[in-house]
Design a protein around this motif. Sequence first.
Motif, PDB file in Angstrom:
ATOM      1  N   LEU A  67      13.420   5.797   1.121  1.00 29.47           N
ATOM      2  CA  LEU A  67      14.279   6.193   0.016  1.00 29.47           C
ATOM      3  C   LEU A  67      13.586   5.716  -1.244  1.00 29.47           C
ATOM      4  N   ALA A  68      13.377   6.630  -2.193  1.00 25.09           N
ATOM      5  CA  ALA A  68      12.705   6.291  -3.447  1.00 25.09           C
ATOM      6  C   ALA A  68      13.611   6.655  -4.612  1.00 25.09           C
ATOM      7  N   MET A  69      13.512   5.904  -5.694  1.00 18.75           N
ATOM      8  CA  MET A  69      14.352   6.172  -6.861  1.00 18.75           C
ATOM      9  C   MET A  69      13.761   5.493  -8.087  1.00 18.75           C
ATOM     10  N   ASN A  70      14.323   5.859  -9.252  1.00 23.14           N
ATOM     11  CA  ASN A  70      13.913   5.255 -10.511  1.00 23.14           C
ATOM     12  C   ASN A  70      14.949   4.282 -11.064  1.00 23.14           C
ATOM     13  N   ASP A  71      16.163   4.312 -10.535  1.00 23.62           N
ATOM     14  CA  ASP A  71      17.265   3.491 -11.023  1.00 23.62           C
ATOM     15  C   ASP A  71      17.231   2.113 -10.342  1.00 23.62           C
ATOM     16  N   GLU A  72      17.109   1.067 -11.141  1.00 23.73           N
ATOM     17  CA  GLU A  72      16.988  -0.276 -10.580  1.00 23.73           C
ATOM     18  C   GLU A  72      18.250  -0.714  -9.853  1.00 23.73           C
ATOM     19  N   ASP A  73      19.424  -0.340 -10.374  1.00 17.79           N
ATOM     20  CA  ASP A  73      20.672  -0.728  -9.734  1.00 17.79           C
ATOM     21  C   ASP A  73      20.797  -0.100  -8.350  1.00 17.79           C
ATOM     22  N   LEU A  74      20.461   1.195  -8.239  1.00 16.07           N
ATOM     23  CA  LEU A  74      20.483   1.847  -6.925  1.00 16.07           C
ATOM     24  C   LEU A  74      19.493   1.188  -5.971  1.00 16.07           C
ATOM     25  N   ASN A 105       0.836  -1.205   0.000  1.00 18.70           N
ATOM     26  CA  ASN A 105       0.000   0.000   0.000  1.00 18.70           C
ATOM     27  C   ASN A 105       0.872   1.256   0.000  1.00 18.70           C
ATOM     28  N   LEU A 106       1.963   1.218   0.793  1.00 14.25           N
ATOM     29  CA  LEU A 106       2.893   2.354   0.821  1.00 14.25           C
ATOM     30  C   LEU A 106       3.577   2.516  -0.527  1.00 14.25           C
ATOM     31  N   GLU A 107       4.034   1.426  -1.094  1.00 12.02           N
ATOM     32  CA  GLU A 107       4.685   1.468  -2.398  1.00 12.02           C
ATOM     33  C   GLU A 107       3.762   2.067  -3.455  1.00 12.02           C
ATOM     34  N   ALA A 108       2.494   1.668  -3.427  1.00 12.82           N
ATOM     35  CA  ALA A 108       1.528   2.198  -4.397  1.00 12.82           C
ATOM     36  C   ALA A 108       1.297   3.687  -4.193  1.00 12.82           C
ATOM     37  N   ALA A 109       1.249   4.128  -2.922  1.00 14.94           N
ATOM     38  CA  ALA A 109       1.053   5.550  -2.640  1.00 14.94           C
ATOM     39  C   ALA A 109       2.219   6.373  -3.160  1.00 14.94           C
ATOM     40  N   VAL A 110       3.449   5.895  -2.938  1.00 20.01           N
ATOM     41  CA  VAL A 110       4.641   6.622  -3.416  1.00 20.01           C
ATOM     42  C   VAL A 110       4.637   6.682  -4.939  1.00 20.01           C
ATOM     43  N   ARG A 111       4.305   5.591  -5.587  1.00 21.22           N
ATOM     44  CA  ARG A 111       4.270   5.583  -7.052  1.00 21.22           C
ATOM     45  C   ARG A 111       3.178   6.508  -7.593  1.00 21.22           C
ATOM     46  N   ASN A 112       2.010   6.470  -6.970  1.00 23.81           N
ATOM     47  CA  ASN A 112       0.885   7.267  -7.464  1.00 23.81           C
ATOM     48  C   ASN A 112       1.063   8.760  -7.229  1.00 23.81           C
ATOM     49  N   VAL A 113       1.577   9.122  -6.056  1.00 22.89           N
ATOM     50  CA  VAL A 113       1.640  10.533  -5.676  1.00 22.89           C
ATOM     51  C   VAL A 113       2.958  11.182  -6.102  1.00 22.89           C
ATOM     52  N   TYR A 114       4.079  10.459  -5.936  1.00 19.18           N
ATOM     53  CA  TYR A 114       5.394  11.042  -6.239  1.00 19.18           C
ATOM     54  C   TYR A 114       5.955  10.582  -7.583  1.00 19.18           C
ATOM     55  N   PHE A 149       7.832   7.789  -8.310  1.00 19.92           N
ATOM     56  CA  PHE A 149       9.051   6.991  -8.344  1.00 19.92           C
ATOM     57  C   PHE A 149       8.721   5.498  -8.437  1.00 19.92           C
ATOM     58  N   LYS A 150       9.594   4.754  -9.114  1.00 20.43           N
ATOM     59  CA  LYS A 150       9.340   3.330  -9.358  1.00 20.43           C
ATOM     60  C   LYS A 150       9.603   2.465  -8.131  1.00 20.43           C
ATOM     61  N   TYR A 151      10.673   2.787  -7.399  1.00 19.53           N
ATOM     62  CA  TYR A 151      11.131   1.892  -6.342  1.00 19.53           C
ATOM     63  C   TYR A 151      11.112   2.597  -4.988  1.00 19.53           C
TER      64      TYR A 151
END
Length: 457
Positions: A268-275, A80-89, A91-93
């Motif tokens: 911590l949120a980011m778009n880079d899969e390696d990070l 649920n948190l992951e979905a909120a971060v993706r929807n509102v901010y 970021f992928k990860y």
Amino acid sequence: MKKYIAEPFKIKAVEPIAMTTKQQRIAAIKEAGYNTFLLKSKDVYIDLLTDSGTSAMSDNQWAGLMIGDEAYAGSKNFYNLEAAVRNVYGFKYVVPTHQGRGAENLLSQIMIKKGDYVPGNMYFTTTRLHQELNGGTFVDVIIDEAHNSELEVPFKGDVDLNKFQRLIDQVGPEKIPYICVAVTVNLAGGQPVSMKNLKEVKELASKYGIKIMFDATRCVENAFYIKEREDGYQDKSIAAILKEMMSYADGCTMSGKKDCLVNIGGFLAMNDEDLYLQASQLVVVYEGMPSYGGLAGRDMEAMARGIYESIDEDYIKHRIYQVRYLGDRLIENGVPVVRPIGGHAVFLDAKKFLPHVPQDNFPAQALAAELYIHSGVRSMERGIVSAGRDKEGKNYYPKLELVRLTIPRRVYTYSHMDVVAEACIDLYQQRDSIKGLKITYEPPVLRFFTSRFEPLE
């Protein structure tokens, strides 16, 4: 007469607060070594120490606590948190952490190596320390106007692109792992960054392959100021503005204890899969599994719901206006504050409030202690004590020597703001009697939390 929005909520539960005598407060601050961080909360009347973790949660968030999935791995609340971060901010990860400095620790360890330079739009205490502990050097690239408390500049948090370019030219882009952009800038007085500037920073950083990481702790407040002050955004929603802001970053650290409206948590949120993979490995060492990161499932659920509540138009308007109300009252009565009024706090300018106290005698610390003695209001020093010392042990001397009156979200009323304003106004009229302090105990790092002082004779 200026208009301020009324509370867009009603009160369902109350918490009594103590009314103390001046003699009781004198004894309490002496026991605390004249450091407001070391006061006991039972001895505080109106607590404006920080807005971190001090907000009031909604009935919806409290209801969310009851569906906490306390599984060690794969908690539904994480998703649920992951979905909120993706929807509102956007970021992928997402890697949850116990609070913002946990995210700062992960980011710094993953991205910074010895000899690197990390530019930012003014330092923040824990952020800079994490950068330094990992071998980096912080470089301030905020616009010069941010260091002048009296200037009425709409976006004092903007990055100075010329300063950023000079650093790139001096050390080379390979020595700059990322630029840290705070939205808003706490130690400048809660000042916002414009969308135009974020676009320009993105363009310059991308030219050299430098990543952009936001300190997104108060990003919703920043979005409000863009809506209010920047051409072309007046008719856009806070949600849309926030999403666009975040699109100019490669990732962010977040203390959920501010704009996410919870008492504990961050990510911590980011778009880079390696990070993300590196962060997922490291979080296990310091925080916990990548699906809980030091948090209970119930806390992740409250944060997920708080993220959505934070972009409610009525909520954020009241939030900003309540802070502005206090600031306007002080300005109208001649009390020196950082202008324009920022998003989360009103900052007293201690250098102008106490011009007779040299910076080496900690005027902001002395003013915060005296405000508590005078009224029972707890505030926070944001000056030379907070700035700390450099690698050679010498004091940093920030141009801004401030006392932060930090307003918790959905906690106090306008009547409480009146009490604070009247206390500051009254104290300003007695300012000549306030003396400086000297340090009697100082820890090696982050000294503002636990240092002890005593008044000068």
